[in-house]
Design a protein around this motif. Structure first.
Motif, mmCIF file in Angstrom:
data_model
loop_
_atom_site.group_PDB
_atom_site.id
_atom_site.type_symbol
_atom_site.label_atom_id
_atom_site.label_comp_id
_atom_site.label_asym_id
_atom_site.label_seq_id
_atom_site.Cartn_x
_atom_site.Cartn_y
_atom_site.Cartn_z
ATOM 1 N N CYS A 47 65.131 52.748 65.091
ATOM 2 C CA CYS A 47 63.901 53.020 65.851
ATOM 3 C C CYS A 47 63.316 54.366 65.467
ATOM 4 O O CYS A 47 62.202 54.700 65.862
ATOM 5 C CB CYS A 47 64.171 52.998 67.360
ATOM 6 S SG CYS A 47 64.553 51.369 68.001
ATOM 7 N N ILE B 48 66.410 49.204 76.118
ATOM 8 C CA ILE B 48 65.002 48.807 76.267
ATOM 9 C C ILE B 48 64.090 50.029 76.166
ATOM 10 O O ILE B 48 63.046 49.994 75.511
ATOM 11 C CB ILE B 48 64.808 48.067 77.612
ATOM 12 C CG1 ILE B 48 65.518 46.706 77.546
ATOM 13 C CG2 ILE B 48 63.332 47.887 77.934
ATOM 14 C CD1 ILE B 48 65.680 46.024 78.882
ATOM 15 N N GLN C 263 57.491 50.650 63.943
ATOM 16 C CA GLN C 263 57.067 49.466 64.694
ATOM 17 C C GLN C 263 57.660 48.175 64.137
ATOM 18 O O GLN C 263 57.945 47.249 64.878
ATOM 19 C CB GLN C 263 55.537 49.373 64.695
ATOM 20 C CG GLN C 263 54.875 50.461 65.531
ATOM 21 C CD GLN C 263 55.367 50.468 66.976
ATOM 22 O OE1 GLN C 263 55.361 49.452 67.646
ATOM 23 N NE2 GLN C 263 55.814 51.631 67.449
ATOM 24 N N PHE D 32 57.676 56.854 79.354
ATOM 25 C CA PHE D 32 58.811 56.719 78.450
ATOM 26 C C PHE D 32 58.948 57.943 77.540
ATOM 27 O O PHE D 32 60.033 58.441 77.300
ATOM 28 C CB PHE D 32 58.655 55.464 77.589
ATOM 29 C CG PHE D 32 59.034 54.208 78.301
ATOM 30 C CD1 PHE D 32 60.315 54.046 78.818
ATOM 31 C CD2 PHE D 32 58.123 53.175 78.457
ATOM 32 C CE1 PHE D 32 60.673 52.880 79.468
ATOM 33 C CE2 PHE D 32 58.475 52.010 79.115
ATOM 34 C CZ PHE D 32 59.750 51.854 79.625
ATOM 35 N N SER E 232 52.445 53.982 80.947
ATOM 36 C CA SER E 232 53.861 53.639 80.780
ATOM 37 C C SER E 232 54.443 54.302 79.544
ATOM 38 O O SER E 232 55.580 54.771 79.540
ATOM 39 C CB SER E 232 54.024 52.120 80.682
ATOM 40 O OG SER E 232 53.353 51.644 79.539
ATOM 41 N N SER E 233 53.645 54.402 78.477
ATOM 42 C CA SER E 233 54.138 55.062 77.270
ATOM 43 C C SER E 233 54.407 56.537 77.534
ATOM 44 O O SER E 233 55.373 57.112 77.046
ATOM 45 C CB SER E 233 53.123 54.920 76.138
ATOM 46 O OG SER E 233 52.972 53.576 75.807
ATOM 47 N N ARG F 16 61.348 50.613 73.326
ATOM 48 C CA ARG F 16 59.952 50.846 73.725
ATOM 49 C C ARG F 16 59.395 52.108 73.062
ATOM 50 O O ARG F 16 58.216 52.198 72.763
ATOM 51 C CB ARG F 16 59.908 50.974 75.253
ATOM 52 C CG ARG F 16 58.557 51.147 75.862
ATOM 53 C CD ARG F 16 57.758 49.858 75.850
ATOM 54 N NE ARG F 16 56.442 50.037 76.443
ATOM 55 C CZ ARG F 16 55.420 50.639 75.845
ATOM 56 N NH1 ARG F 16 55.555 51.110 74.625
ATOM 57 N NH2 ARG F 16 54.254 50.771 76.451
#
Lengths: 64, 495
Positions: free
Chosen positions: B108, B169, B178, B8, B4-5, B173
């Motif tokens: 971010c 989102i 972090q 993204f 999934s990373s 993500r």
């Protein structure tokens, strides 16, 4: 009590409920620790602490 | 890296996805935000001009009812909701989203992800809103306050909003930092709260309407929460970012900021029903709402102390920074409108001010004095960075600030006082109602004058922005004064 009333009361309870779950998640991740570090997050090497920005009025016209 | 990373990360522009520990440069992040953020912001400001014009028409009609009375689409019952919806969904929501996009990327530490997604969202938002406002003006309003947009327009808005939420989102993500700053808590909460509020209200009031007084309960639960769980978090997130950035000093107490966020999340949602004091609602529901409203003293006080103590010793910088001027005025208005709101929620006080112009003053102190002023300040900071151009006219910046500041003061103070006098007169059975109405005329005329001042400020701001954008298409000139070079350089240049 009909379905919509349950939906509404459930909805009103949902925000603080989700907030409590998120608070627990944040606590487990250590988000509530190290506040000194968190407070510095808007700053970095390019725009460090101690350096004021956006000081443009009453100095000199940007038109020159 | 998980599957999934990797999925993204594929959305990240350029080669920055290769090394997740590598931080993007601020200039790179700012440049990547240019198109989507500008699209939302420019759209929002055009809606602000439209909303201001509609507001002036509505305001003049309150003391001169014959004004533009021959066109039915300009009757008060249509112009007033058209003003409300253009301002909250056109100006406030779009500039709020624009500022949110930029802040999320900055905090971010990632360049703008999938700018096409956000741009498509902005296009659909404006299409939906245009359809809705035209619908109101031709007589299709739903007559539900804060939800007047006709049913055929709201799915378009909702679709657009879903795209924004998906973008947020994905960005969250992909974040390279972090740890979360308090502004991100506020922004993420707002992004997740708004669709839930909007969808619930749409379903319960328009798609499958509830009956009787429950409609009023849902209506005010929604309307109050849009202010407190959509605009307020975005405004506070901006304040918590821009005050430290401009003065170069971290927030006074990070613990207090966290306490403010979580207490807002726990208490605000219960506040809305205090709007129905005196109505045919179960008394316990109103009482719970009043208790929760008073509990708001906790987040409001923590935020006020934190902002004030952060600024302590740096008030001199207000003279030089347009961002700081607008944001600090917005922060003060947040405290003022919150305390006023707590007072309004008490039964004894509400008996006097409930159906008066005092409520209008309160709403404008919140949405304009707090939220709009913070957004103006944020845009003074963001736009030069994403366009790499300085503001062309410092005079227009000052005109914008002083016209809005004086207009706001002339709007809120007289209407607040006039509202109390109006309420006392309405509660006096010996005073004829017509006398009460006549007594409000001076306040209403002053309100129109205040609206003209606000309009002047808006025109100055948009004029300055158009001038700046015209330079974007011209040859690049090295900045002389300093937004883009920092304060020390500015001081040197100033000498």
């Amino acid at each position: 009590m009909n379905v919509l009333a349950i939906l509404m009361i459930g909805g009103v309870l949902a925000v603080p409920g989700v907030a409590l779950v998120a608070l627990r998640w944040a606590s487990h991740r250590g988000e509530l620790n190290l506040p000194e570090r968190a407070a510095l997050l808007p700053f970095d090497e390019e725009e460090p602490v101690g350096r004021a920005t956006d000081q443009i009025l009453n100095r000199q016209s940007a038109e020159s | 890296m998980s599957a999934s990373s990797q999925t993204f990360s594929a959305l990240l522009p350029g080669d920055v996805s290769d090394d997740s520990s590598k931080r993007a440069l601020l200039a790179e992040i700012d440049a990547s935000c240019r198109v989507p953020v500008l699209f939302f912001v420019i759209s929002g400001l055009l809606w602000l001009l439209a909303g201001t014009a509609l507001a002036l028409v509505a305001s003049i009609k309150l003391h001169s009812p014959g004004f533009l009375a021959s066109w039915e689409f300009l009757t008060f019952g249509r112009v007033r909701p058209a003003h409300l919806n253009t301002v909250i969904y056109g100006f406030a929501s779009q500039t709020g989203i624009g500022v949110t996009l930029w802040l999320m990327c900055r905090l971010c530490r990632v360049p703008f992800v999938a700018p096409g997604l956000a741009t498509v969202a902005a296009i659909f938002w404006n299409i939906g809103l245009t359809v809705g406002v035209v619908g109101i003006l031709i007589g299709d309003s739903t007559s539900i306050e804060w939800l007047e947009l006709p049913r055929y327009s709201t799915p378009i808005l909702f679709f657009s909003y879903v795209l924004v939420a998906v973008w947020a989102i994905i960005t969250f993500r992909l974040r390279r930092e972090q740890h979360l700053y308090v502004s991100q808590w506020y922004l993420l909460a707002a992004i997740l709260w708004f669709p839930w509020l909007y969808a619930t209200a749409q379903i319960m009031l328009l798609i499958e309407p509830v009956r009787g007084v429950v409609q009023a309960a849902v209506n005010w639960w929604f309307a109050h929460n849009v202010l407190g769980l959509w605009f307020t978090p975005i405004g506070l997130a901006s304040i918590y970012y821009f005050i430290p950035k401009v003065i170069g000093r971290p927030i006074h107490s990070y613990y207090l900021s966290v306490l403010g966020f979580w207490s807002l999340a726990l208490f605000y949602n219960w506040n809305g029903l205090h709007h129905l004091i005196g109505g045919p609602m179960p008394a316990w529901m109103i009482t719970v709402s009043i208790v929760a409203s008073v509990m708001m003293l906790i987040p409001v006080t923590t935020v006020a102390i934190n902002h004030h103590m952060t600024m302590w010793g740096h008030f001199g910088k207000l003279k030089h920074s347009p961002t700081l001027r607008f944001v600090v005025v917005g922060a003060l208005c947040y405290t003022a409108t919150s305390l006023q709101g707590i007072a309004n929620s008490l039964r004894s006080y509400s008996e006097v001010v409930h159906f008066t112009h005092h409520t209008i003053a309160h709403a404008h102190l919140g949405l304009y004095g707090f939220f709009a002023m913070v957004m103006f300040g944020s845009l003074y900071y963001i736009i030069p960075r994403i366009t790499q151009r300085e503001w062309p006219s410092l005079g227009l910046i000052s005109l914008h600030f002083w016209a809005c500041f004086l207009g706001l003061a002339l709007y809120v103070v007289p209407l607040s006082l006039g509202g109390i006098l109006q309420g006392l007169a309405m509660n006096d059975a010996s005073v004829p109602f017509l006398k009460v109405v006549e007594g409000t005329l001076p306040w209403l005329k002053l309100r129109t004058f205040a609206g003209l001042l606000l309009g002047l400020g808006h025109v100055a701001f948009v004029g300055n922005l158009v001038w700046l954008l015209a330079r974007v298409f011209g040859p690049y000139r090295k900045p002389v004064v300093a937004i883009l070079m920092g304060a020390e350089t500015a001081a040197v240049v100033g000498k």
